[in-house]
Design a protein around this motif. Sequence first.
Motif, PDB file in Angstrom:
ATOM      1  N   GLN A  23       0.761  -1.261  -0.031  1.00  0.00           N
ATOM      2  CA  GLN A  23      -0.052   0.063   0.155  1.00  0.00           C
ATOM      3  C   GLN A  23       0.940   1.218   0.132  1.00  0.00           C
ATOM      4  OE1 GLN A  23      -2.443  -0.601   3.595  1.00  0.00           O
ATOM      5  NE2 GLN A  23      -3.642  -2.080   2.561  1.00  0.00           N
ATOM      6  N   LEU A  24       2.290   1.323  -0.049  1.00  0.00           N
ATOM      7  CA  LEU A  24       3.106   2.416   0.207  1.00  0.00           C
ATOM      8  C   LEU A  24       2.967   3.052  -0.820  1.00  0.00           C
ATOM      9  CD1 LEU A  24       4.790   3.529   2.489  1.00  0.00           C
ATOM     10  CD2 LEU A  24       6.997   2.263   1.439  1.00  0.00           C
ATOM     11  N   PRO A  25       3.110   2.823  -2.119  1.00  0.00           N
ATOM     12  CA  PRO A  25       2.943   3.486  -3.322  1.00  0.00           C
ATOM     13  C   PRO A  25       1.842   4.303  -3.304  1.00  0.00           C
ATOM     14  CG  PRO A  25       3.392   1.408  -4.059  1.00  0.00           C
ATOM     15  CD  PRO A  25       3.212   1.164  -2.696  1.00  0.00           C
ATOM     16  N   ALA A  26       0.584   4.027  -3.056  1.00  0.00           N
ATOM     17  CA  ALA A  26      -0.756   4.745  -3.026  1.00  0.00           C
ATOM     18  C   ALA A  26      -0.542   5.823  -1.870  1.00  0.00           C
ATOM     19  CB  ALA A  26      -1.933   3.969  -2.775  1.00  0.00           C
ATOM     20  N   PHE A  27      -0.002   5.380  -0.820  1.00  0.00           N
ATOM     21  CA  PHE A  27       0.122   6.244   0.355  1.00  0.00           C
ATOM     22  C   PHE A  27       1.018   7.481  -0.087  1.00  0.00           C
ATOM     23  CE2 PHE A  27       2.866   7.532   4.055  1.00  0.00           C
ATOM     24  CZ  PHE A  27       2.181   8.068   5.066  1.00  0.00           C
ATOM     25  N   TYR A  28       2.304   7.259  -0.672  1.00  0.00           N
ATOM     26  CA  TYR A  28       3.176   8.537  -0.878  1.00  0.00           C
ATOM     27  C   TYR A  28       2.652   9.049  -2.211  1.00  0.00           C
ATOM     28  CZ  TYR A  28       6.694   7.924   2.776  1.00  0.00           C
ATOM     29  OH  TYR A  28       7.276   8.208   4.018  1.00  0.00           O
ATOM     30  N   GLN A  29       2.039   8.509  -3.229  1.00  0.00           N
ATOM     31  CA  GLN A  29       1.446   9.161  -4.493  1.00  0.00           C
ATOM     32  C   GLN A  29       0.465  10.079  -4.152  1.00  0.00           C
ATOM     33  OE1 GLN A  29       0.797   6.514  -7.645  1.00  0.00           O
ATOM     34  NE2 GLN A  29      -0.215   8.149  -8.904  1.00  0.00           N
ATOM     35  N   ARG A  30      -0.288  10.009  -3.078  1.00  0.00           N
ATOM     36  CA  ARG A  30      -1.516  10.958  -2.718  1.00  0.00           C
ATOM     37  C   ARG A  30      -0.539  12.098  -2.064  1.00  0.00           C
ATOM     38  NH1 ARG A  30      -3.478  13.256   1.525  1.00  0.00           N
ATOM     39  NH2 ARG A  30      -2.112  12.103   2.910  1.00  0.00           N
ATOM     40  N   LYS A  31       0.484  11.950  -1.280  1.00  0.00           N
ATOM     41  CA  LYS A  31       1.260  13.123  -0.744  1.00  0.00           C
ATOM     42  C   LYS A  31       2.056  13.743  -1.763  1.00  0.00           C
ATOM     43  CE  LYS A  31       1.783  11.469   4.034  1.00  0.00           C
ATOM     44  NZ  LYS A  31       1.246  12.573   4.670  1.00  0.00           N
ATOM     45  N   ARG A  32       2.557  12.880  -2.904  1.00  0.00           N
ATOM     46  CA  ARG A  32       3.383  13.600  -3.874  1.00  0.00           C
ATOM     47  C   ARG A  32       2.361  14.542  -4.665  1.00  0.00           C
ATOM     48  NH1 ARG A  32       4.099  10.530  -9.526  1.00  0.00           N
ATOM     49  NH2 ARG A  32       1.786  10.868  -9.492  1.00  0.00           N
ATOM     50  N   ASP A  33       0.975  14.162  -4.878  1.00  0.00           N
ATOM     51  CA  ASP A  33       0.055  14.757  -5.847  1.00  0.00           C
ATOM     52  C   ASP A  33      -0.249  16.093  -4.978  1.00  0.00           C
ATOM     53  OD1 ASP A  33       0.438  12.873  -7.737  1.00  0.00           O
ATOM     54  OD2 ASP A  33      -1.523  12.063  -7.254  1.00  0.00           O
ATOM     55  N   LEU A  34      -0.577  15.824  -3.561  1.00  0.00           N
ATOM     56  CA  LEU A  34      -1.074  17.003  -2.867  1.00  0.00           C
ATOM     57  C   LEU A  34       0.130  18.070  -2.999  1.00  0.00           C
ATOM     58  CD1 LEU A  34      -2.284  16.949   0.669  1.00  0.00           C
ATOM     59  CD2 LEU A  34      -0.352  18.513   0.070  1.00  0.00           C
ATOM     60  N   PHE A  35       1.436  17.710  -2.829  1.00  0.00           N
ATOM     61  CA  PHE A  35       2.470  18.737  -2.842  1.00  0.00           C
ATOM     62  C   PHE A  35       2.661  19.314  -4.193  1.00  0.00           C
ATOM     63  CE2 PHE A  35       7.402  19.489  -2.587  1.00  0.00           C
ATOM     64  CZ  PHE A  35       7.129  20.617  -1.820  1.00  0.00           C
ATOM     65  N   ARG A  36       2.651  18.489  -5.183  1.00  0.00           N
ATOM     66  CA  ARG A  36       2.726  18.930  -6.800  1.00  0.00           C
ATOM     67  C   ARG A  36       1.602  20.052  -7.025  1.00  0.00           C
ATOM     68  NH1 ARG A  36       6.014  16.442 -10.199  1.00  0.00           N
ATOM     69  NH2 ARG A  36       4.561  16.962 -11.965  1.00  0.00           N
ATOM     70  N   ALA A  37       0.388  19.593  -6.533  1.00  0.00           N
ATOM     71  CA  ALA A  37      -0.838  20.729  -6.853  1.00  0.00           C
ATOM     72  C   ALA A  37      -0.413  22.010  -6.050  1.00  0.00           C
ATOM     73  CB  ALA A  37      -2.114  19.995  -6.274  1.00  0.00           C
ATOM     74  N   GLY A  38      -0.113  22.078  -4.739  1.00  0.00           N
ATOM     75  CA  GLY A  38       0.394  23.035  -4.305  1.00  0.00           C
ATOM     76  C   GLY A  38       1.292  23.949  -5.003  1.00  0.00           C
ATOM     77  N   LEU A  39       2.390  23.309  -5.493  1.00  0.00           N
ATOM     78  CA  LEU A  39       3.570  24.108  -5.984  1.00  0.00           C
ATOM     79  C   LEU A  39       3.124  24.606  -7.290  1.00  0.00           C
ATOM     80  CD1 LEU A  39       6.514  21.383  -5.532  1.00  0.00           C
ATOM     81  CD2 LEU A  39       6.286  23.746  -4.449  1.00  0.00           C
ATOM     82  N   ALA A  40       1.986  24.062  -7.865  1.00  0.00           N
ATOM     83  CA  ALA A  40       1.681  24.380  -9.174  1.00  0.00           C
ATOM     84  C   ALA A  40       1.145  25.932  -9.261  1.00  0.00           C
ATOM     85  CB  ALA A  40       0.433  23.581  -9.893  1.00  0.00           C
ATOM     86  N   ALA A  41       0.757  26.449  -8.125  1.00  0.00           N
ATOM     87  CA  ALA A  41       0.529  27.785  -7.861  1.00  0.00           C
ATOM     88  C   ALA A  41       1.796  28.766  -7.929  1.00  0.00           C
ATOM     89  CB  ALA A  41      -0.272  27.734  -6.805  1.00  0.00           C
ATOM     90  N   THR A  42       3.079  28.171  -7.815  1.00  0.00           N
ATOM     91  CA  THR A  42       4.150  28.780  -7.582  1.00  0.00           C
ATOM     92  C   THR A  42       4.808  29.114  -9.002  1.00  0.00           C
ATOM     93  OG1 THR A  42       5.716  27.201  -7.284  1.00  0.00           O
ATOM     94  CG2 THR A  42       4.428  27.873  -5.287  1.00  0.00           C
ATOM     95  N   HIS A  43       6.061  29.734  -9.039  1.00  0.00           N
ATOM     96  CA  HIS A  43       6.805  29.765 -10.265  1.00  0.00           C
ATOM     97  C   HIS A  43       8.059  28.789 -10.194  1.00  0.00           C
ATOM     98  CE1 HIS A  43       5.020  33.463 -11.773  1.00  0.00           C
ATOM     99  NE2 HIS A  43       4.848  33.988 -10.729  1.00  0.00           N
ATOM    100  N   PHE A  44       7.853  27.689  -9.240  1.00  0.00           N
ATOM    101  CA  PHE A  44       8.653  26.601  -9.478  1.00  0.00           C
ATOM    102  C   PHE A  44       8.263  25.800 -10.795  1.00  0.00           C
ATOM    103  CE2 PHE A  44       9.139  26.897  -4.753  1.00  0.00           C
ATOM    104  CZ  PHE A  44      10.428  27.195  -4.912  1.00  0.00           C
ATOM    105  N   LYS A  45       9.275  25.502 -11.651  1.00  0.00           N
ATOM    106  CA  LYS A  45       8.796  24.435 -12.629  1.00  0.00           C
ATOM    107  C   LYS A  45       9.123  22.969 -12.097  1.00  0.00           C
ATOM    108  CE  LYS A  45      10.424  22.731 -17.162  1.00  0.00           C
ATOM    109  NZ  LYS A  45      11.575  22.971 -18.360  1.00  0.00           N
ATOM    110  N   LEU A  46       8.070  22.216 -12.171  1.00  0.00           N
ATOM    111  CA  LEU A  46       7.981  20.959 -11.630  1.00  0.00           C
ATOM    112  C   LEU A  46       8.555  19.703 -12.507  1.00  0.00           C
ATOM    113  CD1 LEU A  46       4.502  20.556 -10.104  1.00  0.00           C
ATOM    114  CD2 LEU A  46       6.325  20.971  -8.859  1.00  0.00           C
TER     115      LEU A  46
END
Length: 389
Positions: free
Chosen positions: A289-312
Motif C-alpha cells: 500500500q506504500l505507493p498509493a500512500f506516498y503518491q497521494r502526498k506527492r500529488d498534494l504537494f505538486r498541486a500546491g507547487l503548481a501555484a508557484t513559479h517553480f517548474k515541476l
Amino acid sequence: MTSSSPALVSKAPHMGTTIFSVMSALAAEKKAVNLGQGFPDFACDSQLTDLVGQAMREGHNQYPPMPGVASLREAVAAKIEALYGRRYNANTEITVTAGATQAILAIVLAIVHPGDEVIVLEPCYDSYVPNIELAGGRVVRVPLTPGSFRPDFEQIQAAIGPRTRAILINSPHNPSGMVWTREEMHQLQDILAPTDIVLISDEVYEHMVYAPLQHWSAAHFDGLAARAFIVSSFGKTYHVTGWKVGTVAAPAAYTAELRKVHQFMVFTVNTPMQHALARYMQDPAPYLQLPAFYQRKRDLFRAGLAATHFKLLPSEGTYFQCVDISGLLVPEKNLSEADFCQWLTTDIGVAAIPLSAFYGNGFDQKVIRFCFAKTDETLHAALHKLQGL
C-alpha cells in the motif's frame, strides 16, 4: 608540561559535513519547515513498535546471528520471490545490515581493491564516492542526462575499462525521483554481459514507484542478478529511518565476501527490531500500500507547487520532488542552487537541498530537491510559505 597530539594525515581530506546535516541544522536554527533531509515527520505503525516491545519482553536482547535473525532473512527471501520472481537462499544469500548506507560501504570494502575503478551515475547519494575512495578505489563519474536524469548508455559504455570493478546504480533514484524502465535494465544487462563487472543496485525506495510505472529490480533479470548486490531498507519502507536496518541480497559467493567485512564492521544488527520486522512482514499490506500512500502526498504537494513559479520535474518514485528554480524572481538574481536553498530556508522558512550537492564538480542546473515524506499539515505549512514567493 603539556603534550600535543601526534599529527594525523587525513584519509579523507576532501570530505566535509554532509549537506543533509548542514541544511537540517540551518532549518532548526531558523525554525523553518524542513523539506530537506529525507525522513518522515510522522509515526510508524504502532503495531510495529508494539512488536519491538514484545520481542524485548520475550528476551530477544542479546546478539543475534551475525548474518541476521533467521526468520527475518526468510521473510525477506519470500518477499523478493513474491515481488520479483527470484528465490534467494535465506541462509547463504540474504544479510541483515545496519541500514543501507552501511550495507553499501561493506559491499565496496569487500570487492574493491586499491586502484579498481567504480562507475557512479551522477547526481548520486553522497555516501557512494567516499565509500569507494576509502576502499582505495577510483571513482569514474558518468552523468545522468540533465533534466530527465535518464541513464546515458553510450557514456556508461565509454566509461568501462580494464580496471572497472563495479557499477553502482540507484532506482528509484535519489535525488531526482527517476525510475529505471525495464528496457533500460535490459540495456544495462547487455552492456555488462561480456564483462566481469559487479553491479551494486541501491533499491531502498523500491516500494515508492507511482502508477502506471513499476519497480524493476535487478532481481528480475538473470544476467543482472547473477552479478548483483541488491540493497534494501526497512527504514524507508516502514517509516523508521532511525532504526538503521537494511538488507543485501546477493549470490552466495558474493554474500560470503560481504559477510567477511560486515562481521568486523558492526558484527550484528539490533536484535528486538529484527524479530519485530520479521513478524510485521508476515502481512504484505504495509509495503504493497506504500505507493498509493506516498503518491497521494506527492500529488498534494505538486498541486500546491503548481501555484508557484517553480517548474515541476517528474517524480516517478521516491519521496522527493525536484523543481527548476530558474523562473523565480528573488531579491538577488542568479543565485546558485546552494545559495538559493540558504535563502529559501532563512528568508522564506522552507528548507530544501541543492542538486549540485550530489555532483562531484558541483554542477549547477538550477534544480533543488524537496522531501514530501511529511504530514499533510507540514506540507500545507510549507506550501503556504512557498506560494508567497
